[in-house]
Design a protein around this motif. Structure first.
Motif, PDB file in Angstrom:
ATOM      1  N   MET A  82      80.191  41.533 -67.972  1.00 32.92           N
ATOM      2  CA  MET A  82      78.801  43.127 -68.078  1.00 32.92           C
ATOM      3  C   MET A  82      79.655  43.984 -67.088  1.00 32.92           C
ATOM      4  SD  MET A  82      75.468  41.421 -69.293  1.00 32.92           S
ATOM      5  CE  MET A  82      74.798  40.831 -67.895  1.00 32.92           C
ATOM      6  N   LEU A  83      79.606  43.805 -65.632  1.00 36.36           N
ATOM      7  CA  LEU A  83      79.984  45.313 -65.085  1.00 36.36           C
ATOM      8  C   LEU A  83      81.362  46.084 -65.427  1.00 36.36           C
ATOM      9  CD1 LEU A  83      77.621  44.094 -61.962  1.00 36.36           C
ATOM     10  CD2 LEU A  83      77.165  45.621 -63.550  1.00 36.36           C
ATOM     11  N   ALA A  84      81.716  44.615 -65.307  1.00 31.84           N
ATOM     12  CA  ALA A  84      83.417  45.404 -65.759  1.00 31.84           C
ATOM     13  C   ALA A  84      83.960  45.693 -66.788  1.00 31.84           C
ATOM     14  CB  ALA A  84      84.178  43.582 -65.046  1.00 31.84           C
ATOM     15  N   SER A  85      82.570  45.720 -68.075  1.00 30.57           N
ATOM     16  CA  SER A  85      83.065  45.926 -69.527  1.00 30.57           C
ATOM     17  C   SER A  85      82.246  47.624 -69.842  1.00 30.57           C
ATOM     18  CB  SER A  85      82.233  45.700 -70.248  1.00 30.57           C
ATOM     19  OG  SER A  85      80.781  45.482 -70.312  1.00 30.57           O
ATOM     20  N   PHE A  86      82.095  48.178 -68.296  1.00 33.04           N
ATOM     21  CA  PHE A  86      81.893  49.606 -68.610  1.00 33.04           C
ATOM     22  C   PHE A  86      82.103  50.315 -67.496  1.00 33.04           C
ATOM     23  CE2 PHE A  86      77.674  47.355 -67.552  1.00 33.04           C
ATOM     24  CZ  PHE A  86      76.874  47.755 -66.047  1.00 33.04           C
ATOM     25  N   SER A  87      82.824  49.541 -66.485  1.00 32.66           N
ATOM     26  CA  SER A  87      83.686  49.964 -65.384  1.00 32.66           C
ATOM     27  C   SER A  87      85.006  50.773 -65.527  1.00 32.66           C
ATOM     28  CB  SER A  87      83.773  49.190 -64.096  1.00 32.66           C
ATOM     29  OG  SER A  87      82.427  48.268 -63.769  1.00 32.66           O
ATOM     30  N   PRO A  88      85.754  52.015 -66.599  1.00 30.89           N
ATOM     31  CA  PRO A  88      86.629  52.377 -66.206  1.00 30.89           C
ATOM     32  C   PRO A  88      87.578  52.386 -65.358  1.00 30.89           C
ATOM     33  CG  PRO A  88      85.325  53.714 -66.772  1.00 30.89           C
ATOM     34  CD  PRO A  88      84.772  52.371 -65.928  1.00 30.89           C
ATOM     35  N   THR A  89      87.215  52.342 -64.016  1.00 32.91           N
ATOM     36  CA  THR A  89      88.335  52.733 -62.800  1.00 32.91           C
ATOM     37  C   THR A  89      88.807  51.505 -61.880  1.00 32.91           C
ATOM     38  OG1 THR A  89      86.086  51.973 -61.323  1.00 32.91           O
ATOM     39  CG2 THR A  89      86.865  54.934 -62.527  1.00 32.91           C
ATOM     40  N   ILE A  90      88.560  50.669 -63.589  1.00 32.04           N
ATOM     41  CA  ILE A  90      88.438  48.765 -62.089  1.00 32.04           C
ATOM     42  C   ILE A  90      90.576  48.750 -62.523  1.00 32.04           C
ATOM     43  CG2 ILE A  90      89.011  46.673 -63.093  1.00 32.04           C
ATOM     44  CD1 ILE A  90      86.380  46.351 -63.407  1.00 32.04           C
ATOM     45  N   GLY A  91      91.249  49.493 -63.544  1.00 31.62           N
ATOM     46  CA  GLY A  91      92.797  50.063 -62.616  1.00 31.62           C
ATOM     47  C   GLY A  91      93.472  48.628 -63.695  1.00 31.62           C
ATOM     48  N   ASN A  92      94.882  48.751 -63.633  1.00 28.74           N
ATOM     49  CA  ASN A  92      95.352  47.440 -63.975  1.00 28.74           C
ATOM     50  C   ASN A  92      96.008  46.353 -62.791  1.00 28.74           C
ATOM     51  OD1 ASN A  92      95.346  48.916 -66.224  1.00 28.74           O
ATOM     52  ND2 ASN A  92      97.345  50.473 -66.312  1.00 28.74           N
ATOM     53  N   ASP A  93      95.835  46.951 -61.943  1.00 24.81           N
ATOM     54  CA  ASP A  93      96.139  46.194 -60.743  1.00 24.81           C
ATOM     55  C   ASP A  93      95.699  44.359 -61.634  1.00 24.81           C
ATOM     56  OD1 ASP A  93      97.132  47.722 -59.600  1.00 24.81           O
ATOM     57  OD2 ASP A  93      95.880  48.163 -57.980  1.00 24.81           O
ATOM     58  N   LEU A  94      96.190  43.473 -61.186  1.00 25.05           N
ATOM     59  CA  LEU A  94      96.217  41.765 -61.707  1.00 25.05           C
ATOM     60  C   LEU A  94      95.526  41.678 -62.597  1.00 25.05           C
ATOM     61  CD1 LEU A  94      95.710  40.530 -57.926  1.00 25.05           C
ATOM     62  CD2 LEU A  94      97.882  40.405 -59.839  1.00 25.05           C
ATOM     63  N   ASP A  95      95.102  42.934 -63.634  1.00 26.27           N
ATOM     64  CA  ASP A  95      95.299  42.956 -65.117  1.00 26.27           C
ATOM     65  C   ASP A  95      92.973  42.271 -64.544  1.00 26.27           C
ATOM     66  OD1 ASP A  95      94.546  43.230 -67.627  1.00 26.27           O
ATOM     67  OD2 ASP A  95      95.740  41.912 -67.956  1.00 26.27           O
ATOM     68  N   LEU A  96      92.538  43.306 -64.055  1.00 26.57           N
ATOM     69  CA  LEU A  96      91.689  42.551 -63.046  1.00 26.57           C
ATOM     70  C   LEU A  96      90.308  42.652 -64.144  1.00 26.57           C
ATOM     71  CD1 LEU A  96      91.024  43.654 -59.544  1.00 26.57           C
ATOM     72  CD2 LEU A  96      91.304  41.820 -60.717  1.00 26.57           C
ATOM     73  N   GLN A  97      90.296  43.889 -65.781  1.00 26.96           N
ATOM     74  CA  GLN A  97      89.507  43.925 -66.629  1.00 26.96           C
ATOM     75  C   GLN A  97      89.643  42.501 -67.559  1.00 26.96           C
ATOM     76  OE1 GLN A  97      86.726  45.175 -68.083  1.00 26.96           O
ATOM     77  NE2 GLN A  97      86.819  47.648 -67.199  1.00 26.96           N
ATOM     78  N   ARG A  98      90.476  42.042 -67.612  1.00 26.91           N
ATOM     79  CA  ARG A  98      90.831  40.083 -68.135  1.00 26.91           C
ATOM     80  C   ARG A  98      90.584  39.134 -67.181  1.00 26.91           C
ATOM     81  NH1 ARG A  98      96.160  41.082 -71.534  1.00 26.91           N
ATOM     82  NH2 ARG A  98      95.915  40.904 -73.590  1.00 26.91           N
ATOM     83  N   VAL A  99      90.622  39.404 -66.153  1.00 22.37           N
ATOM     84  CA  VAL A  99      89.843  38.375 -65.199  1.00 22.37           C
ATOM     85  C   VAL A  99      88.495  38.323 -64.962  1.00 22.37           C
ATOM     86  CG1 VAL A  99      90.157  37.756 -62.505  1.00 22.37           C
ATOM     87  CG2 VAL A  99      91.987  38.534 -63.890  1.00 22.37           C
ATOM     88  N   LEU A 100      87.676  39.643 -65.114  1.00 21.00           N
ATOM     89  CA  LEU A 100      86.452  39.698 -64.800  1.00 21.00           C
ATOM     90  C   LEU A 100      85.980  39.503 -65.785  1.00 21.00           C
ATOM     91  CD1 LEU A 100      86.197  42.631 -62.280  1.00 21.00           C
ATOM     92  CD2 LEU A 100      86.007  40.400 -62.110  1.00 21.00           C
TER      93      LEU A 100
END
Length: 384
Positions: free
Chosen positions: A188-206
């Motif tokens: 849930m925290l990742a879903s509204f954290s646009p600053t995560i970036g594309n490294d290792l596709d961390l949005q999907r990972v989380l």
């Protein structure tokens, strides 16, 4: 980014005792100690490990859904029905794959043998195929500026990067008292954290993390429960309702919610909707996965052996999907976007990924998907 008795009775499914990749899930049967040698006669060999037919069937059917859904992407514009089918498939096909991957990662403990398998079965395929896909994109799509990097996974390789991270964190999830709620909060925290970036596709990972953690918590008896007759019967109205809702939502809902590679703000939605959608999508995915698992055959089928090669089907079918797209096939043959054409596309995709899962393909790819690499590890590292 998944051997056993051919026929299952009502006895509990055998538990998995070692982790593996989507194309290599295995179970162990209890093996008696080999008899002591008599005279000069060598001791009898221990029984060979057997694969679980049910899980091989799950993996094969899931990879077919993945490939068919990918093939719909170029032809679903203008068809509300195909878009609805696509949304339903995307709701559960990768979650199902990830749950099974988590289930077979339960024994990962950072021992030398498990680390070696993680490197040879996940890291090496990731390096090889991320490089191959980047070169393919650069030259087949005439994109000379496309970077060749191991930090930003492109297209299908995100799953291997995610599996590496998830499996490394397995001891942590096994130690926590309530791992699934913690994983959901992180998603849930990742879903509204646009600053995560594309490294290792961390949005999907989380955002996909809760499915892996859920798989870690499952036991063989849970798979027995989903195979009950009443669950199979309930799965029919469940999928019918999902398709009806998807048909209604098709022109209204962004597909980014299914990909889980963007934050809510990046999709133009309020930040709080990310948390809400994370829980809603998780619930829907789990229900549809249960429905899917309930109808997977438990006995040995003609396609059961192909379950051992799903990692090959997963990693290779992307070249076919993107290759056809780069060649302009769908622009040249517009009839492929007609109802009949979409059926042809679906059948070709299912047939192609089936061929890519066959033993000959697995043998050819073994040096990069299942390498021994004894030269890279200390002696005895591969023994569990």
């Amino acid at each position: 980014m998944f051997h056993a008795p051919n026929v299952f009775q009502r006895a509990p499914l055998p538990s998995a005792t070692r982790e593996s990749e989507p194309g290599r899930q295995e179970t162990k049967t209890a093996a008696p100690a080999p008899p002591a040698p008599v005279g000069n006669k060598p001791p009898a060999a221990a029984p060979a490990k057997k694969r679980d037919a049910y899980f091989d069937n799950v993996k094969y059917l899931a990879i077919v859904l993945v490939a068919v859904a990918h093939s719909w992407e170029p032809v679903m514009d203008g068809s509300r029905t195909v878009r609805a089918l696509y949304m339903v498939a995307y709701t559960f096909h990768m979650p199902a794959f990830i749950i099974v991957s988590g289930y077979f990662s339960r024994s990962f403990d950072m021992s030398a043998a498990k680390v070696k398998r993680l490197v040879t079965g996940v890291v090496v395929p990731y390096v090889v195929f991320e490089t191959a896909y980047s070169l393919f994109k650069r030259y087949a799509d005439d994109s000379p500026d496309h970077p060749i990097t191991l930090i930003d996974p492109w297209y299908l390789t995100w799953f291997l990067a995610a599996l590496f991270i998830w499996r490394l964190t397995t001891p942590l999830w096994q130690a926590l008292r309530h791992p699934l709620p913690v994983a959901l909060v992180i998603a849930m925290l990742a879903s509204f954290s646009p600053t995560i970036g594309n490294d290792l596709d961390l949005q999907r990972v989380l955002q996909f993390l809760p499915f892996f953690v859920l798989g870690l918590q499952l036991k063989p008896e849970h798979f027995q429960l989903v195979r009950r007759r009443e669950v199979r019967m309930l799965a029919l109205p469940l999928f019918a309702g999902a398709l009806a809702f998807a048909y209604w939502a098709a022109p209204r809902m962004q597909l980014g919610w299914f990909y889980r590679n963007s934050s809510a703000q990046e999709m133009g939605a309020p930040w709080w909707s990310g948390a809400v959608m994370t829980l809603v999508m998780f619930g829907c995915a789990v229900l549809l996965t249960i429905g899917f698992l309930s109808w997977v055959p438990r006995r040995h089928m003609w396609f059961t052996a192909l379950g051992a090669g799903t990692i090959c089907g997963y990693l290779l079918h992307g070249f076919l999907v993107k290759g056809v797209e780069y060649a302009g096939v769908f622009d040249t043959y517009e009839w492929l976007s007609s109802p009949g054409g979409r059926v042809v596309v679906s059948l070709v995709a299912a047939g192609a990924v089936t061929l890519l899962c066959t033993p000959p393909v697995r043998r050819v790819l073994r040096p990069v998907t299942e390498p021994e690499m004894n030269w890279a590890f200390r002696q005895g590292a591969g023994k569990s």
